[in-house]
Design a protein around this motif. Structure first.
Motif, PDB file in Angstrom:
ATOM      1  N   TYR A  19      -8.191  23.330  29.823  1.00 12.78           N
ATOM      2  CA  TYR A  19      -7.576  24.434  30.547  1.00 12.78           C
ATOM      3  C   TYR A  19      -8.220  24.526  31.934  1.00 12.78           C
ATOM      4  N   ARG A  20      -7.437  24.257  32.972  1.00  9.25           N
ATOM      5  CA  ARG A  20      -7.982  24.179  34.331  1.00  9.25           C
ATOM      6  C   ARG A  20      -8.348  25.563  34.855  1.00  9.25           C
ATOM      7  N   PHE A  24     -13.179  23.086  37.074  1.00  9.82           N
ATOM      8  CA  PHE A  24     -13.544  22.696  35.716  1.00  9.82           C
ATOM      9  C   PHE A  24     -12.321  22.735  34.792  1.00  9.82           C
ATOM     10  N   TYR A  25     -12.384  21.913  33.755  1.00  9.23           N
ATOM     11  CA  TYR A  25     -11.514  22.078  32.594  1.00  9.23           C
ATOM     12  C   TYR A  25     -12.341  22.813  31.541  1.00  9.23           C
ATOM     13  N   GLU A  26     -11.870  23.983  31.131  1.00  9.51           N
ATOM     14  CA  GLU A  26     -12.599  24.778  30.149  1.00  9.51           C
ATOM     15  C   GLU A  26     -11.936  24.657  28.776  1.00  9.51           C
ATOM     16  N   GLU A  30     -12.310  27.232  18.809  1.00 11.67           N
ATOM     17  CA  GLU A  30     -12.656  26.057  18.003  1.00 11.67           C
ATOM     18  C   GLU A  30     -12.670  24.780  18.843  1.00 11.67           C
ATOM     19  N   ASP A  31     -11.792  24.690  19.845  1.00 10.93           N
ATOM     20  CA  ASP A  31     -11.791  23.519  20.724  1.00 10.93           C
ATOM     21  C   ASP A  31     -13.149  23.343  21.392  1.00 10.93           C
ATOM     22  N   ALA A  32     -13.729  24.441  21.831  1.00 12.54           N
ATOM     23  CA  ALA A  32     -15.030  24.373  22.496  1.00 12.54           C
ATOM     24  C   ALA A  32     -16.103  23.877  21.532  1.00 12.54           C
ATOM     25  N   GLU A  33     -16.059  24.338  20.299  1.00 15.53           N
ATOM     26  CA  GLU A  33     -17.058  23.908  19.316  1.00 15.53           C
ATOM     27  C   GLU A  33     -16.924  22.414  19.015  1.00 15.53           C
TER      28      GLU A  33
END
Length: 465
Positions: A19-20, A24-26, A30-33
């Motif tokens: 996600y721009r 950065f793409y953040e 759960e995606d982050a984990e």
């Protein structure tokens, strides 16, 4: 912002969402984990959702390809979400307005095109498998292999006993098949043994009039007869492959060749276990180095290495086709001078087909344009070399004819337009040669020499006064 994120994520539940946000793409929740563990980057938090901290991690834009390569290598699929609106425009709608964002592409193991994400000497194949009833007791399997990095598109058909050998020969990076097939225990076991990324799709992607129309529309033919004579299973697999490519590339249109048929029996069928023990293109550990292909590969171009790997993976069975290849090899063994000149000429040829695919998908950069020009120039040089020899074997004569069809004027135009030192990305600018476009030169002067331009204007106005 989180409401926007959730809406986009819910539409792409099977992908990690890049996600721009600024530079950065953040990734969140759960995606982050998952990404934090896979990439070894710090997991932080931002805000709360339903009273709980929101996990978050991010990767800088300029290093996104490196992180994508690692995620794709682990079998993940990534949805890339870009800002499609200037923040200033969003502010006009009110202080709390969110910048417009949208998915611009889905990155999967079988649909990557970026040079840094691809192995130069290995095809990057997406394989679609569809089955149709051959009889009350037996299925027939249609297979369609697509490499969008080169445009190659091949179809074939096999039965149960030859299916494993065909999949092993093709060596796909990703397999697409109907959900109903993946749900069966037999297929779950087979796919687990293959160790390949698998994506289930709806059955209707390969069935019916809409699938046939998709094929006809993509290749610009009125009916499927315009593509050639293919079986029902082959057409269903081709439609499934094309539907998946269109889904992942969104508005971009890959430069695909018309599908060609690989006839069953034209190559030796080697089951997966035997192929692994022979180490034709990969060692037992999955490396190319140490395999037969890696050991004998003296090709001077990536395309040559890919062709060698393809031919080693599928040894011919037709004596006439084998003789044709041997004639070409024998000719170049005796013509040592020509062979040396051809190798020198080919060394200057970049990976032109992959550069062309990136340009067709609007992902190419200045260096891809230069590769196109250099490839055309190398093709013309090869055609001239081969054209000086009479009695060429059929395979070399066909290569000479194809190379002679290259457009030399385009190579010259690209050489005249592009600067000597090219950036990787279009956004970096500076890739048009000074003097090629007067209007651009004027704009550059205003940007880089504004004081000098203003002083010149001042002097002119003073003279007029």
């Amino acid at each position: 912002m989180m409401a926007q994120y959730r809406q986009i994520k819910d539409a792409n539940p099977d992908c990690l969402l890049f996600y721009r946000m600024g530079d950065f793409y953040e990734l969140f929740f759960e995606d982050a984990e998952i990404a934090s563990k896979a990439l070894g980057i710090v997991l932080t938090k931002r805000g709360k959702h339903l009273g709980e901290d929101i996990p978050m991690c991010g990767v800088p834009i300029e290093r996104a390809d490196d992180y994508l390569q690692r995620l794709i290598g682990l079998g993940h699929r990534v949805a890339v979400c870009e800002q499609i609106e200037d923040p200033a425009e969003a502010r006009k709608r009110g202080g709390k307005s969110v910048v417009g964002r949208a998915i611009v592409r889905l990155v999967t193991p079988g649909t990557i095109t970026e040079e840094r994400l691809l192995e130069p000497g290995r095809a990057n194949v997406l394989l679609a498998i569809v089955r149709v009833r051959a009889s009350d007791e037996e299925w027939s399997y249609g297979l369609a292999s697509v490499d969008i990095s080169t445009g190659a598109f091949n179809v074939g058909e096999t039965r149960d006993e030859g299916l494993g050998a065909e999949i092993a020969r093709i060596e796909p990076r990703e397999i697409v098949l109907p959900e109903t097939m993946q749900a069966e225990p037999r297929w779950r076991t087979l796919l687990a043994e293959l160790g390949v990324a698998v994506t289930p799709v709806a059955q209707n992607a390969a069935d019916g009039i809409s699938a046939q129309r998709r094929l006809a529309d993509h290749f610009g033919v009125g009916t499927l007869d315009g593509l050639g004579s293919f079986s029902r299973a082959e057409l269903a697999a081709a439609a499934a492959a094309l539907a998946y490519v269109e889904r992942t590339q969104l508005a971009a249109r890959p430069n695909l060749a018309r599908p060609t048929r690989a006839l069953r029996g034209s190559t030796v069928e080697i089951d997966a276990a035997t192929r692994a023990n022979l180490e034709l293109t990969r060692t037992a550990s999955g490396e190319r180095a140490g395999s037969l292909a890696g050991t004998i590969d003296l090709a001077v171009t990536p395309a040559g290495s890919r062709l060698l790997g393809e031919r080693l993976a599928g040894p011919l069975t037709d004596p006439a086709a084998i003789d044709a290849r041997l004639d070409a090899v024998g000719f170049l063994l005796t013509e040592t001078g020509l062979r040396a000149e051809l190798r020198r000429g080919l060394k200057s040829a970049p990976d032109m087909v992959r550069a062309l695919s990136r340009l067709a998908l609007q992902r190419g950069g200045p260096r891809d344009l230069a590769s196109l020009g250099q490839g055309l120039a190398a093709a013309a040089a090869v055609a001239a070399l081969l054209g000086r020899h009479d009695g060429l074997p059929a395979e070399l004569a066909a290569a000479a004819q194809a190379a002679a069809g290259a457009e030399p004027s385009l190579a010259l135009r690209l050489s005249e337009a592009l600067a000597d030192d090219l950036p990787l990305n279009r956004r970096d600018g500076g890739f048009v040669r000074p003097g090629h476009e007067p209007a651009l030169d004027e704009a550059r002067a205003l940007r880089d020499e504004s004081r000098k331009v203003i002083a010149s204007l001042q002097a002119r106005y003073a003279d007029l006064a």
